[in-house]
Design an enzyme around this catalytic site. Structure first.
Site, short mmCIF file in Angstrom:
data_model
loop_
_atom_site.label_atom_id
_atom_site.label_comp_id
_atom_site.label_asym_id
_atom_site.label_seq_id
_atom_site.Cartn_x
_atom_site.Cartn_y
_atom_site.Cartn_z
CE LYS A 16 35.50 39.52 59.64
NZ LYS A 16 36.65 39.01 58.89
N GLY B 197 43.75 48.84 49.82
CA GLY B 197 44.96 49.64 49.59
C GLY B 197 45.60 50.12 50.88
N PRO C 279 32.59 47.67 42.46
CG PRO C 279 31.19 49.51 42.75
CD PRO C 279 32.60 49.14 42.43
CE LYS D 107 34.05 42.82 44.02
NZ LYS D 107 34.96 43.92 44.35
CG LEU E 236 43.01 42.28 53.17
CD1 LEU E 236 41.78 42.81 53.89
CD2 LEU E 236 44.05 43.35 53.07
CD GLU F 142 36.61 44.89 54.96
OE1 GLU F 142 36.43 44.88 53.73
OE2 GLU F 142 35.90 45.51 55.76
CB CYS G 45 35.11 39.78 48.67
SG CYS G 45 36.47 40.89 48.41
C1 UDX Z 1 36.72 37.71 52.43
C2 UDX Z 1 37.79 36.61 52.29
O1 UDX Z 1 37.91 35.90 53.52
C3 UDX Z 1 39.12 37.24 51.89
O2 UDX Z 1 40.09 36.22 51.67
C4 UDX Z 1 38.91 38.04 50.62
O3 UDX Z 1 40.08 38.62 50.18
C5 UDX Z 1 37.86 39.10 50.83
O4 UDX Z 1 36.64 38.48 51.25
P1 UDX Z 1 36.04 39.46 54.30
O5 UDX Z 1 34.80 39.64 53.47
O6 UDX Z 1 36.78 40.67 54.72
O7 UDX Z 1 37.08 38.53 53.53
O8 UDX Z 1 35.66 38.68 55.66
P2 UDX Z 1 35.39 37.13 56.02
O9 UDX Z 1 36.04 36.87 57.31
O10 UDX Z 1 35.71 36.24 54.91
O11 UDX Z 1 33.81 37.13 56.28
C6 UDX Z 1 32.87 37.28 55.24
C7 UDX Z 1 31.47 37.09 55.76
O12 UDX Z 1 31.24 35.73 56.10
C8 UDX Z 1 31.15 37.88 57.04
O13 UDX Z 1 29.85 38.43 56.93
C9 UDX Z 1 31.23 36.86 58.14
O14 UDX Z 1 30.43 37.18 59.25
C10 UDX Z 1 30.71 35.63 57.41
N1 UDX Z 1 31.17 34.37 58.03
C11 UDX Z 1 32.50 34.05 58.03
C12 UDX Z 1 30.24 33.48 58.58
O15 UDX Z 1 29.02 33.74 58.58
N2 UDX Z 1 30.69 32.31 59.12
C13 UDX Z 1 32.00 31.95 59.12
O16 UDX Z 1 32.32 30.86 59.62
C14 UDX Z 1 32.95 32.86 58.57
P1 ADP Z 2 38.31 48.24 48.69
O1 ADP Z 2 37.57 47.48 49.75
O2 ADP Z 2 38.42 47.46 47.40
O3 ADP Z 2 39.62 48.79 49.16
P2 ADP Z 2 37.18 50.91 48.97
O4 ADP Z 2 35.90 51.47 48.43
O5 ADP Z 2 37.36 50.82 50.44
O6 ADP Z 2 37.37 49.49 48.27
O7 ADP Z 2 38.41 51.78 48.41
C1 ADP Z 2 38.63 52.08 47.07
C2 ADP Z 2 39.22 53.49 46.99
O8 ADP Z 2 39.61 53.73 45.62
C3 ADP Z 2 38.25 54.62 47.35
O9 ADP Z 2 38.79 55.39 48.41
C4 ADP Z 2 38.13 55.45 46.05
O10 ADP Z 2 38.02 56.85 46.28
C5 ADP Z 2 39.43 55.12 45.34
N1 ADP Z 2 39.41 55.32 43.88
C6 ADP Z 2 38.49 54.89 43.00
N2 ADP Z 2 38.83 55.24 41.74
C7 ADP Z 2 40.00 55.93 41.83
C8 ADP Z 2 40.88 56.55 40.87
N3 ADP Z 2 40.62 56.53 39.56
N4 ADP Z 2 42.00 57.16 41.32
C9 ADP Z 2 42.28 57.17 42.66
N5 ADP Z 2 41.51 56.59 43.60
C10 ADP Z 2 40.38 55.98 43.20
#
Ligand code: UDX
Ligand code: ADP
Length: 479
Positions: A347, A20, A99, A287, A175, A177, A284
């Site tokens: 990462k 968000g 989660p 999960k 996206l 991270e 992600c």
């Molecule tokens: C991922 C997806 O890339 C993104 O599109 C989705 O919306 C959310 O999940 P994220 O988890 O933020 O994004 O990071 P990402 O760069 O995908 O890395 C995920 C994990 O894979 C990390 O632990 C990273 O270190 C690992 N990784 C990634 C590897 O081990 N090798 C690689 O070549 C790439």
């Molecule tokens: P993501 O990686 O999906 O963004 P996060 O845990 O970083 O997950 O963020 C999710 C956010 O949503 C948390 O800050 C949490 O407090 C908030 N949240 C969860 N349930 C509600 C709700 N019912 N109303 C408003 N905020 C919420």
């Protein structure tokens, strides 16, 4: 604070987290005439997003701060006024956490949708007039149906004079991270799923401020939800594939870096997402794979479920085999030995520790009796302690290990790489932070206990530099 802009669109984003926060910062930056309100039930999070000095911003993401400075207080606001902002919004993005369930039906596999359901109920009660509800959190396929059911029930039961109309869209976030701002500013594609063409067009018009139209893909709701799970499953599969080959390289004398380069040169394979490491982490991949296998089993597709489950199995195996290598090399005994851990985030370029391989690997080492000295440039000490506590909470077997009862005695936090290295038998590099690439190994060697080992699971060290100083080196996928 002036909150009236010359805009016909007012956005409310529920959830000020890793999805968000950055997503709304970029929308606000690209669409100065749109009013964006981010709300969260966690007052500390909101307080930190509003930190005047920008020192307590809850998320570390490269290039986030300049955008936040440009938009906050102009057309971007953070608050805990969930009900009020819902009632005023034309478009509501749901960005809450989903989660994996810890208890009940589907525990350990299905997603916990309690926060998402709560949001839907809040929207049903407080929204007014026409509202577009956008599901952005990663969710199991058919979650939009749950949201729709709750909203439609409210529409039917609503006895007040004012009518409410809802359109539910799926607009998954891709996206990654550490790269979030770049991914949001220049996305490969935007995916919008739904059945109300006007609502789809309205959401599309926001992205069209900066994304070319041909990159905006419009589908039905379920295709959109399933595409998100599938994309993440494919990405995770690439990592497990290369990690499985890394083990073979170590035995045969092949070099995983060379193999990755060689196969990545084939355009059909491509050179992205084939870097071997300690296994994938983040909120992600695991999960989504669990969700996918759960879904397949539910629909009787057990072979498909088994296939995707194996991607997870290899990921767990990769993490386990790293701790085994460390124990093996340190004379099969690490009891009482000090080991430095370089990197706790899942990462580089993020302060997020969710599902970080560091958690499992550190816990294995602690369970074997090691004392850890942990360094990470962005993860705070309190977050590491919390990650360990959560791990133990969900791991009854380890919870009974007496050594772990006082966790604070078996690990310490260090701001400096040098201090973390003092008197350790080994350094284990688990995150590819750029400052680990330029370590002066000569200095570090002097303060380590001998024989001194470095275990590089991210292939960030220069082997000649490390070895010339007398350090024994093990590199993942090279041996
Ligand atoms: C991922 C997806 O890339 C993104 O599109 C989705 O919306 C959310 O999940 P994220 O988890 O933020 O994004 O990071 P990402 O760069 O995908 O890395 C995920 C994990 O894979 C990390 O632990 C990273 O270190 C690992 N990784 C990634 C590897 O081990 N090798 C690689 O070549 C790439
Ligand atoms: P993501 O990686 O999906 O963004 P996060 O845990 O970083 O997950 O963020 C999710 C956010 O949503 C948390 O800050 C949490 O407090 C908030 N949240 C969860 N349930 C509600 C709700 N019912 N109303 C408003 N905020 C919420």
């Amino acid at each position: 604070m002036q909150k009236v802009l010359d805009s016909n669109i007012r956005i409310c984003c529920i959830g000020a987290g890793y999805v968000g926060g950055p997503s709304m910062v970029v929308i606000a930056d690209k669409c100065p005439e749109i009013l964006v309100n981010v709300v969260d039930i966690n007052p500390d999070r909101i307080k930190n997003w509003n930190d005047e000095e920008y020192k307590e911003i809850p998320i570390f993401e490269p290039n986030l701060l300049p955008l936040l400075k440009r938009t906050r207080g102009k057309n971007l606001f953070f608050s805990t006024d969930v009900h009020q902002e819902i009632s005023l919004a034309d478009i509501i993005f749901i960005c809450v956490n989903t989660p994996t369930k810890q208890i009940g039906v589907g525990a350990g596999r299905a997603s916990n949708l309690q926060w998402l359901e709560l949001c839907a109920r809040e929207i049903a009660t407080h929204a007014k007039g026409n509202t577009i509800v956008v599901e952005k959190s990663t969710v199991p396929v058919k979650t939009a149906e749950v949201i729709k059911d709750i909203l439609i029930t409210e529409t039917i039961n609503n006895i007040s004079k004012e009518k409410k109309y809802f359109s539910v869209l799926s607009n998954p976030e891709f996206l990654s991270e550490g790269n979030a701002i770049k991914d949001l500013q220049d996305p490969d594609r935007i995916l919008i799923g739904g059945d109300n063409i006007n609502a789809i067009d309205k959401l599309s018009s926001i992205y069209e401020h900066w994304v070319p139209k041909d990159k905006i893909i419009k589908t039905n709701l379920w295709s959109s939800e399933l595409s998100k799970l599938t994309a993440n499953a494919f990405l995770a599969q690439r990592i497990s594939s290369i990690n499985s080959i890394s083990a073979l390289c170590e035995i045969t004398g092949a070099d995983i870096k060379e193999v990755s380069k060689a196969i990545g040169g084939d355009k059909r394979i491509g050179n992205k997402f084939i870097s071997s490491g300690p296994g994938f982490g983040g909120s992600c991949f695991k999960k989504d794979l669990l969700n996918l296998t759960y879904l397949c089993e539910y629909y009787g597709l057990s072979e498909v479920a088994l296939y995707w489950n194996q991607v997870l199995e290899i990921n767990n195996w990769q993490q386990k085999r790293i701790s085994k290598v460390v124990i093996e090399k340190l004379f099969r005994n690490i009891s009482g030995k000090k080991i430095a851990i370089f990197g706790f985030a899942f990462k580089a370029d993020t302060n997020d520790t969710r599902e970080s391989p560091s958690i499992n690997i550190c816990m294995d080492l602690i369970n074997e009796g090691a004392v850890l000295k942990i360094h990470d440039p962005k993860v705070k000490e309190i977050e590491i302690q919390k990650a360990f506590e959560d791990f133990l909470e969900n791991n009854k077997e380890l919870k009974n290990n007496k050594k772990l009862i006082d966790l604070r005695k078996v690990w310490n936090y260090y701001d400096s790489i040098y201090d973390a290295s003092k008197n350790v038998d080994a350094i284990l590099i688990l995150t590819e932070w750029s400052n680990y690439k330029t370590i002066s190994w000569e200095e570090i060697y002097k303060v380590m206990r001998k024989p001194a080992w470095v275990f590089d699971t991210r292939l960030v060290t220069n082997p000649d530099e490390v070895k010339k100083n007398g350090i024994k080196l093990w590199v993942l996928g090279q041996g």
